[in-house]
Design a protein around this motif. Structure first.
Motif, mmCIF file in Angstrom:
data_model
loop_
_atom_site.group_PDB
_atom_site.id
_atom_site.type_symbol
_atom_site.label_atom_id
_atom_site.label_comp_id
_atom_site.label_asym_id
_atom_site.label_seq_id
_atom_site.Cartn_x
_atom_site.Cartn_y
_atom_site.Cartn_z
ATOM 1 N N THR A 41 0.828 -1.212 0.000
ATOM 2 C CA THR A 41 0.000 0.000 0.000
ATOM 3 C C THR A 41 0.859 1.258 0.000
ATOM 4 O OG1 THR A 41 -1.725 -1.178 1.224
ATOM 5 C CG2 THR A 41 -1.852 1.219 1.182
ATOM 6 N N SER A 59 -3.228 11.434 6.772
ATOM 7 C CA SER A 59 -4.547 10.853 7.030
ATOM 8 C C SER A 59 -4.641 9.451 6.449
ATOM 9 C CB SER A 59 -5.639 11.744 6.429
ATOM 10 O OG SER A 59 -5.588 13.046 6.979
ATOM 11 N N ALA A 60 -4.052 9.250 5.265
ATOM 12 C CA ALA A 60 -4.072 7.931 4.632
ATOM 13 C C ALA A 60 -3.300 6.917 5.463
ATOM 14 C CB ALA A 60 -3.498 8.019 3.219
ATOM 15 N N ILE A 62 -2.641 7.044 8.731
ATOM 16 C CA ILE A 62 -3.360 6.780 9.981
ATOM 17 C C ILE A 62 -4.522 5.828 9.730
ATOM 18 C CG2 ILE A 62 -4.796 7.833 11.767
ATOM 19 C CD1 ILE A 62 -3.048 10.316 11.577
ATOM 20 N N THR A 63 -5.238 6.043 8.620
ATOM 21 C CA THR A 63 -6.324 5.131 8.257
ATOM 22 C C THR A 63 -5.805 3.726 8.031
ATOM 23 O OG1 THR A 63 -7.530 6.954 7.212
ATOM 24 C CG2 THR A 63 -8.199 4.713 6.622
ATOM 25 N N LEU A 64 -4.665 3.626 7.369
ATOM 26 C CA LEU A 64 -4.048 2.320 7.121
ATOM 27 C C LEU A 64 -3.687 1.626 8.433
ATOM 28 C CD1 LEU A 64 -2.816 0.258 5.164
ATOM 29 C CD2 LEU A 64 -0.731 1.629 5.152
ATOM 30 N N GLY A 66 -5.012 2.152 11.433
ATOM 31 C CA GLY A 66 -6.230 1.771 12.134
ATOM 32 C C GLY A 66 -6.907 0.564 11.511
ATOM 33 N N THR A 67 -6.827 0.469 10.186
ATOM 34 C CA THR A 67 -7.443 -0.655 9.486
ATOM 35 C C THR A 67 -6.748 -1.967 9.839
ATOM 36 O OG1 THR A 67 -8.091 0.775 7.645
ATOM 37 C CG2 THR A 67 -7.996 -1.588 7.217
ATOM 38 N N PRO A 82 -10.202 -5.353 5.739
ATOM 39 C CA PRO A 82 -9.070 -4.430 5.580
ATOM 40 C C PRO A 82 -8.597 -4.302 4.141
ATOM 41 C CG PRO A 82 -8.708 -5.865 7.452
ATOM 42 C CD PRO A 82 -9.911 -6.376 6.745
ATOM 43 N N ILE A 85 -10.920 -1.934 2.433
ATOM 44 C CA ILE A 85 -10.669 -0.556 2.877
ATOM 45 C C ILE A 85 -9.421 -0.001 2.213
ATOM 46 C CG2 ILE A 85 -10.086 0.876 4.870
ATOM 47 C CD1 ILE A 85 -11.806 -0.981 6.570
ATOM 48 N N LEU A 89 -8.961 3.207 -0.140
ATOM 49 C CA LEU A 89 -7.982 4.236 0.226
ATOM 50 C C LEU A 89 -7.071 4.557 -0.952
ATOM 51 C CD1 LEU A 89 -6.641 5.967 2.463
ATOM 52 C CD2 LEU A 89 -5.258 3.970 3.020
ATOM 53 N N GLN A 93 -6.789 8.123 -2.925
ATOM 54 C CA GLN A 93 -5.496 8.790 -2.985
ATOM 55 C C GLN A 93 -5.089 9.088 -4.422
ATOM 56 O OE1 GLN A 93 -3.858 9.923 -0.506
ATOM 57 N NE2 GLN A 93 -1.800 10.340 -1.271
#
Length: 232
Positions: A41, A59-60, A62-64, A66-67, A82, A85, A89, A93
């Motif tokens: 990713t 932000s990307a 952090i999302t990664l 958390g996922t 995941p 998601i 993402l 992006q």
């Protein structure tokens, strides 16, 4: 788990939790899969993510994170959500990337703009306030780049990622020392008694009368002898 089921002497529960020992092998497999997904990713997100983050890229990431955190240790969660998601993402992006190339204003909205923190040896205090960057933090970053006083610099830009870009002056002049105030021996060695600078913004003056008046740029009341660079 009920409170009556909790015992500090229950070493098995403390070490393994409520899952059977065989789940530890599954955890290793899940960790390896998540690690490979994160590497792929980040590679697909682009090289900028691997160096300095913009707000969108941060932000990307952090999302990664958390996922990946939930299915890693939860045996009731599968790895397909995941993956879905992450695909979404990546799509968002890359969509933002293509739109940013076509629309310059959108790029500035998403990524932010650079700000001038220093102009010809003088701090722009309004920029520091707007970026929530303290003078001491800025001075610390500049010292790490080999700066002794502000007169050495023509411009300092705060990039959208938060990093600093320094433009060194071709004709350095006396300026405000950024050496810690407790290091008086070094400050004294750098001191130039023929010039004064505003202690707040670093404005330089050669007038012996002006440094008895408020600074015309920031209205500061305190003035200090200017400093010059010491030879290496």
């Amino acid at each position: 788990m009920k409170q009556v089921d909790i015992f500090l002497s229950d070493i098995t529960r403390l070490v393994l939790g409520q899952n059977p020992p065989i789940f530890l092998i599954e955890v290793i497999i899940r960790a390896l899969v998540c690690f490979v997904l994160i590497i792929i990713t980040l590679r697909l997100l682009g090289r900028r993510v691997a160096s300095q983050y913009t707000l969108i890229e941060l932000s990307a990431v952090i999302t990664l994170a958390g996922t990946m955190g939930v299915p890693l240790l939860d045996d009731k969660r599968g790895l397909l959500p995941p993956v879905l998601i992450i695909c979404g993402l990546l799509a968002i992006q890359h969509l933002f990337g293509h739109l940013s190339l076509r629309f310059r204003k959108l790029d500035r909205v998403l990524a932010g703009t650079e700000r001038v923190a220093l102009d010809d040896g003088r701090l722009r205090l309004e920029t520091l306030r707007g970026t929530v960057l303290s003078r001491e933090k800025l001075f610390s970053l500049l010292r790490g780049r080999g700066v002794q006083h502000l007169g050495q610099l023509s411009r300092v830009y705060i990039e959208p990622s938060g990093s600093l870009t320094l433009v060194w002056s071709d004709t350095p002049r006396p300026g405000l020392a950024i050496i810690p105030r407790y290091d008086q021996a070094l400050i004294t060695a750098m001191q130039d008694d023929n010039h004064y600078v505003c202690a707040s913004c670093g404005k330089l003056t050669e007038s012996k009368k002006e440094h008895h008046q408020p600074c015309r740029c920031c209205h500061g009341q305190d003035w200090l002898p200017a400093s010059v660079s010491l030879e290496d």
